[in-house]
Enzyme design. Structure first.
Site, PDB file in Angstrom:
ATOM      1  N   THR A 107       0.837  -1.196   0.000  1.00 22.45           N
ATOM      2  CA  THR A 107       0.000   0.000   0.000  1.00 22.45           C
ATOM      3  C   THR A 107       0.879   1.255   0.000  1.00 22.45           C
ATOM      4  OG1 THR A 107      -1.588   1.287   1.287  1.00 22.45           O
ATOM      5  CG2 THR A 107      -0.230  -0.218   2.534  1.00 22.45           C
TER       6      THR A 107
ATOM      7  N   SER B 254      -1.773   3.532  10.341  1.00 25.73           N
ATOM      8  CA  SER B 254      -2.718   2.646  11.046  1.00 25.73           C
ATOM      9  C   SER B 254      -2.007   1.320  11.263  1.00 25.73           C
ATOM     10  CB  SER B 254      -3.986   2.415  10.211  1.00 25.73           C
ATOM     11  OG  SER B 254      -3.717   1.495   9.163  1.00 25.73           O
TER      12      SER B 254
ATOM     13  N   TYR C 280      -3.179  -1.530  10.341  1.00 27.31           N
ATOM     14  CA  TYR C 280      -3.279  -2.239   9.048  1.00 27.31           C
ATOM     15  C   TYR C 280      -2.105  -1.861   8.136  1.00 27.31           C
ATOM     16  CZ  TYR C 280      -4.145  -2.234   4.104  1.00 27.31           C
ATOM     17  OH  TYR C 280      -3.944  -2.331   2.750  1.00 27.31           O
ATOM     18  N   HIS C 281      -1.888  -0.547   7.954  1.00 24.07           N
ATOM     19  CA  HIS C 281      -0.812  -0.117   7.065  1.00 24.07           C
ATOM     20  C   HIS C 281       0.552  -0.602   7.590  1.00 24.07           C
ATOM     21  CE1 HIS C 281      -3.966   2.838   5.718  1.00 24.07           C
ATOM     22  NE2 HIS C 281      -3.401   2.621   4.552  1.00 24.07           N
TER      23      HIS C 281
ATOM     24  N   LYS D 202       1.544  -3.993   6.503  1.00 18.73           N
ATOM     25  CA  LYS D 202       2.092  -4.020   5.133  1.00 18.73           C
ATOM     26  C   LYS D 202       3.575  -3.652   5.134  1.00 18.73           C
ATOM     27  CE  LYS D 202      -1.824  -4.620   2.634  1.00 18.73           C
ATOM     28  NZ  LYS D 202      -2.062  -5.446   1.454  1.00 18.73           N
TER      29      LYS D 202
HETATM   30  N1  USQ Z   1     -11.538   9.958   4.097  1.00 18.63           N
HETATM   31  C1  USQ Z   1     -12.414  11.028   4.234  1.00 18.63           C
HETATM   32  N2  USQ Z   1     -13.729  10.740   4.335  1.00 18.63           N
HETATM   33  C2  USQ Z   1     -14.250   9.478   4.282  1.00 18.63           C
HETATM   34  C3  USQ Z   1     -13.350   8.402   4.125  1.00 18.63           C
HETATM   35  C4  USQ Z   1     -12.000   8.679   4.041  1.00 18.63           C
HETATM   36  O1  USQ Z   1     -12.001  12.198   4.282  1.00 18.63           O
HETATM   37  O2  USQ Z   1     -15.472   9.325   4.391  1.00 18.63           O
HETATM   38  C5  USQ Z   1     -10.086  10.227   3.946  1.00 18.63           C
HETATM   39  C6  USQ Z   1      -9.232   9.466   4.942  1.00 18.63           C
HETATM   40  O3  USQ Z   1      -9.126  10.151   6.168  1.00 18.63           O
HETATM   41  C7  USQ Z   1      -7.916   9.361   4.164  1.00 18.63           C
HETATM   42  C8  USQ Z   1      -8.360   9.265   2.699  1.00 18.63           C
HETATM   43  O4  USQ Z   1      -9.699   9.747   2.671  1.00 18.63           O
HETATM   44  O5  USQ Z   1      -7.165  10.526   4.315  1.00 18.63           O
HETATM   45  C9  USQ Z   1      -8.327   7.856   2.136  1.00 18.63           C
HETATM   46  O6  USQ Z   1      -9.105   7.032   2.956  1.00 18.63           O
HETATM   47  P1  USQ Z   1      -9.613   5.584   2.482  1.00 18.63           P
HETATM   48  O7  USQ Z   1     -10.520   5.059   3.552  1.00 18.63           O
HETATM   49  O8  USQ Z   1     -10.122   5.628   1.097  1.00 18.63           O
HETATM   50  O9  USQ Z   1      -8.231   4.788   2.404  1.00 18.63           O
HETATM   51  P2  USQ Z   1      -7.355   4.037   3.494  1.00 18.63           P
HETATM   52  O10 USQ Z   1      -8.020   3.887   4.809  1.00 18.63           O
HETATM   53  O11 USQ Z   1      -6.008   4.660   3.512  1.00 18.63           O
HETATM   54  O12 USQ Z   1      -7.256   2.570   2.918  1.00 18.63           O
HETATM   55  C10 USQ Z   1      -7.585   2.226   1.566  1.00 18.63           C
HETATM   56  C11 USQ Z   1      -7.791   0.728   1.509  1.00 18.63           C
HETATM   57  C12 USQ Z   1      -6.494   0.036   1.893  1.00 18.63           C
HETATM   58  C13 USQ Z   1      -5.377   0.552   0.989  1.00 18.63           C
HETATM   59  C14 USQ Z   1      -5.265   2.060   1.076  1.00 18.63           C
HETATM   60  C15 USQ Z   1      -4.266   2.672   0.124  1.00 18.63           C
HETATM   61  O13 USQ Z   1      -8.849   0.340   2.374  1.00 18.63           O
HETATM   62  O14 USQ Z   1      -6.664  -1.365   1.788  1.00 18.63           O
HETATM   63  O15 USQ Z   1      -4.154  -0.032   1.370  1.00 18.63           O
HETATM   64  O16 USQ Z   1      -6.533   2.627   0.720  1.00 18.63           O
HETATM   65  S1  USQ Z   1      -3.475   4.090   0.807  1.00 18.63           S
HETATM   66  O17 USQ Z   1      -4.498   5.005   1.325  1.00 18.63           O
HETATM   67  O18 USQ Z   1      -2.679   4.722  -0.204  1.00 18.63           O
HETATM   68  O19 USQ Z   1      -2.655   3.618   1.910  1.00 18.63           O
END
Ligand code: USQ
Length: 382
Positions: free
Chosen positions: A144, A179, A181-182, A185
């Site tokens: 990720t 997190s 989770y992260h 990874k």
């Molecule tokens: N966010 C909002 N509002 C929401 C949901 C999320 O502002 O309703 C924000 C979060 O705070 C974050 C961003 O949007 O800053 C991305 O959140 P996300 O829930 O889309 O992504 P994340 O929790 O980081 O995890 C997802 C996948 C995970 C993958 C990751 C890639 O669930 O499996 O590894 O994206 S990354 O984000 O690049 O680490």
């Protein structure tokens, strides 16, 4: 190629299985429905109905003539992993078999431990099964972009050359996950790197950003072949969530300041990237790392885009900042390199109004299934 997909029931696993099978590869999927059980336990059911793996494989065969072999079992159990690898002798193992939700991993001790154990055990068992049974097999591991966090310097593709007191060396790029989770990874990458440099395994680690989308060539053949499309606060990724919120008439939930920037990609591009990596494998003794994203946006920009398309469709979309349940920077520098997969041949599907509009139409067809109680964040980092 003989391809074994670990975590073949997931949002990415099932579309990947269909994509490889349609391209003529011999595909086996393995899964124990862990994410389905976690979704059920947290009342986070997906928007679209996805039949179980055997049923999906039968529908896919009936529609396309292509076979997908199904094995149900817990890959964190070494006996299960070894049996499946021995029976299938894969050329390529695609490893998606991890608890994928950051909020789930931050829910409490039980969920943190479950995430830690499952994710690390599956990676460890996968490494050992390859080392003992199919040492020439290529492991394509889903990492990720969150491994890197949001550093105040450019993010390179996995590695960083450092000059220190007049001497130079290359290291894994520094990681600072946001997190548990992260963090699993990050630990996976370290494990893989140890076994690659010690035993000459061949591994590609794909640092992927948040994915959005429902449509793939195969998923579009029958509604029952759709991926698990989540919009809840635990398993839904932000773009998919915003699109469902737009349809449900819920103001788009921008967490905090909205300046959080991430690298996004369309589900179709995940499939392209994984297939490109598999068909052009890493060398023996190489840990090849690609940053898997096609464009970067702040959360506020995403909300504006969804609002723009939703309003054109008469949805009257509102945006509302709510207190951020996570601990993350809300304003920061973000400049990840992502040229490796383009050089391998990736042709991106960018987030156009057409793509967002088509997703909104599909969600509107299923609007009766939206449960608005699943939308607001239920898990806080502190
Ligand atoms: N966010 C909002 N509002 C929401 C949901 C999320 O502002 O309703 C924000 C979060 O705070 C974050 C961003 O949007 O800053 C991305 O959140 P996300 O829930 O889309 O992504 P994340 O929790 O980081 O995890 C997802 C996948 C995970 C993958 C990751 C890639 O669930 O499996 O590894 O994206 S990354 O984000 O690049 O680490």
């Amino acid at each position: 190629m003989r391809v074994l997909i670990l975590g073949g029931d997931g949002y990415l696993g099932w579309p990947t299985a269909m994509d490889f099978a349609a391209a003529g590869h011999e595909v086996t999927v393995a899964d124990n429905y862990l994410r389905r059980h976690m979704a059920e336990a947290t009342e986070s059911d997906a928007l679209l109905v996805a039949p179980n793996l055997s049923e999906r494989a039968a529908i896919f065969k009936g529609t396309t003539g292509h076979e997908i072999h199904v094995r149900i079992g817990d890959l964190s159990d070494p006996d299960v992993m070894f049996d499946i690898v021995r029976d299938t002798t894969p050329d390529t193992i695609i490893h998606y078999a991890e608890q994928p939700s950051a909020p789930y991993s931050m829910r409490g001790f039980r969920e943190a431990r479950e995430t830690f154990q499952n994710n690390l055990d599956v990676t460890f068992n996968c490494i050992w099964a390859v080392k003992e049974i199919v040492p020439e097999a290529h492991v394509v591991k889903l990492g990720t972009m969150g491994e890197y966090g949001t550093p105040n310097i450019d993010i390179e593709e996995g590695w960083l050359e450092i000059e220190h007191k007049g001497r130079k060396d290359t290291f894994l790029y520094p990681r600072a996950a946001g997190s548990l989770y992260h963090t699993t990874k990050v630990l996976d990458t370290d494990l893989l790197w140890f076994y690659v440099r010690t035993y000459g395994l061949r591994v590609t680690d794909l640092m992927q950003g948040p994915v959005y989308g429902i449509s793939t060539d195969e998923a579009d053949l029958d509604p029952r072949l759709c991926p698990n499309f989540h919009y809840d606060d635990i398993f839904g990724t932000v773009v998919n969530r915003f699109l469902v919120q737009a349809v449900a008439g819920v103001p788009l939930t921008v967490y905090g300041g909205g300046g959080q920037t991430r690298g996004y990609l369309n589900l179709r591009d995940t499939l392209q990237c994984v297939r490109l990596a598999a068909e052009k494998p890493a060398e023996s003794g190489e840990l090849r790392i690609f940053n898997q994203l096609t464009e970067t946006f702040t959360v506020s920009e995403l909300a504006e885009r969804v609002k723009g398309v939703g309003d054109q469709m008469g949805l009257g979309v509102e945006i509302k900042s709510i207190p951020n349940p996570r601990k993350e920077k809300e304003e920061h520098y973000y400049n990840p390199t992502h040229s490796g997969l383009i050089e391998l041949g990736l042709e991106p599907h960018y987030m156009t109004e057409g793509i967002l509009g088509a997703m909104l139409e599909r969600i509107i067809e299923n609007r009766d299934r939206i449960v608005t109680d699943r939308i607001m964040p239920r898990v806080r980092w502190s």
